[in-house]
Motif scaffolding. Sequence first.
Motif, PDB file in Angstrom:
ATOM      1  N   LEU A 245     -30.972 -40.014 -24.730  1.00 13.92           N
ATOM      2  CA  LEU A 245     -31.406 -38.921 -25.603  1.00 13.92           C
ATOM      3  C   LEU A 245     -30.757 -37.596 -25.204  1.00 13.92           C
ATOM      4  O   LEU A 245     -30.366 -36.800 -26.065  1.00 13.92           O
ATOM      5  N   VAL A 246     -30.654 -37.369 -23.908  1.00 13.63           N
ATOM      6  CA  VAL A 246     -30.032 -36.129 -23.435  1.00 13.63           C
ATOM      7  C   VAL A 246     -28.590 -36.042 -23.924  1.00 13.63           C
ATOM      8  O   VAL A 246     -28.143 -35.005 -24.436  1.00 13.63           O
ATOM      9  N   PHE A 247     -27.847 -37.145 -23.807  1.00 11.96           N
ATOM     10  CA  PHE A 247     -26.454 -37.126 -24.254  1.00 11.96           C
ATOM     11  C   PHE A 247     -26.355 -37.010 -25.774  1.00 11.96           C
ATOM     12  O   PHE A 247     -25.491 -36.290 -26.297  1.00 11.96           O
ATOM     13  N   LEU A 248     -27.225 -37.708 -26.509  1.00 13.29           N
ATOM     14  CA  LEU A 248     -27.168 -37.677 -27.974  1.00 13.29           C
ATOM     15  C   LEU A 248     -27.514 -36.295 -28.521  1.00 13.29           C
ATOM     16  O   LEU A 248     -27.023 -35.902 -29.583  1.00 13.29           O
TER      17      LEU A 248
ATOM     18  N   LEU B 124     -30.361 -34.123 -14.327  1.00 17.62           N
ATOM     19  CA  LEU B 124     -31.641 -34.286 -13.630  1.00 17.62           C
ATOM     20  C   LEU B 124     -32.702 -33.358 -14.216  1.00 17.62           C
ATOM     21  O   LEU B 124     -33.862 -33.749 -14.384  1.00 17.62           O
ATOM     22  N   ASP B 125     -32.286 -32.158 -14.538  1.00 14.26           N
ATOM     23  CA  ASP B 125     -33.225 -31.172 -15.068  1.00 14.26           C
ATOM     24  C   ASP B 125     -33.721 -31.574 -16.454  1.00 14.26           C
ATOM     25  O   ASP B 125     -34.918 -31.446 -16.766  1.00 14.26           O
ATOM     26  N   LEU B 126     -32.814 -32.073 -17.294  1.00 18.02           N
ATOM     27  CA  LEU B 126     -33.174 -32.409 -18.669  1.00 18.02           C
ATOM     28  C   LEU B 126     -33.947 -33.719 -18.780  1.00 18.02           C
ATOM     29  O   LEU B 126     -34.798 -33.877 -19.644  1.00 18.02           O
ATOM     30  N   THR B 127     -33.628 -34.682 -17.920  1.00 17.45           N
ATOM     31  CA  THR B 127     -34.287 -35.983 -18.007  1.00 17.45           C
ATOM     32  C   THR B 127     -35.472 -36.091 -17.080  1.00 17.45           C
ATOM     33  O   THR B 127     -36.356 -36.915 -17.294  1.00 17.45           O
TER      34      THR B 127
END
Length: 247
Positions: A178-181, A194-197
């Motif tokens: 999801l972070v990459f998409l 790390l921060d986003l996930t």
Amino acid sequence: MQTPPEQSADLPRLLIVDDDWNIRDSLKRFFQSQGFDADVAENAVAARRKIHERAPDLVILDIMMPGEDGLSLCRSIAELKTIPIILVSAKSEEIDRIIGLEIGADDYVAKPFHPRELLARVRAVLRRLEASMSVQSGDDGKQFFEFDRWVLDIPKRRLRRDDGMVVPLSATEFQLLLVFLKNPRVVLSRERILDLTRISDSDVFDRSVDSQISRFRRKIEIDPREPKIITTVWGGGYMLDADVRRL
């Protein structure tokens, strides 16, 4: 004598897998007292039966068990189900943390631990999962991401290839994708990922990100040794090198 609160379908459901009956019983009573619907299993066979009969929201899984060990069970759960897993072991070596994260675990706790530490980690993993699921429909109500030859079914947390092959995702893999998409063609550093996930707590090192991405590439790349979808940007981090559409 105090009795645990009545269990309800609305309570977060935990499965505690440990061959030590004293640990199983004490953790079950503790989590029930904290408002969870807790169930137990003494080995991998019993755990698989419980997961099939009544899928939990999260599994607390001991690594060192007779017969099939926790790492093997963790790997099979992550391949077939999207259930968050917290591994527990008396071992505290760095390699155990790496292996656990690489095969699909969402966190790792070393024995001995205080039950409240485990409680905090359970709540943190469930919060991260809830946060990731909050993007299911978005403002436009769309529930799918299309990229390269893949479509991500957000509600089911499942990847489908253009030839019909379906790839289940672990909770951590789902968050990572999801972070990459949501950031296509944007270079993301390990720290930013790390921060986003919130893959794990602050004691986890950058290599955990590398391990997760390496494992994920084996699922989606034609040749994981020469990735074309999630590429490495030397000195920068990683990037989803594909166009993304919401469906």
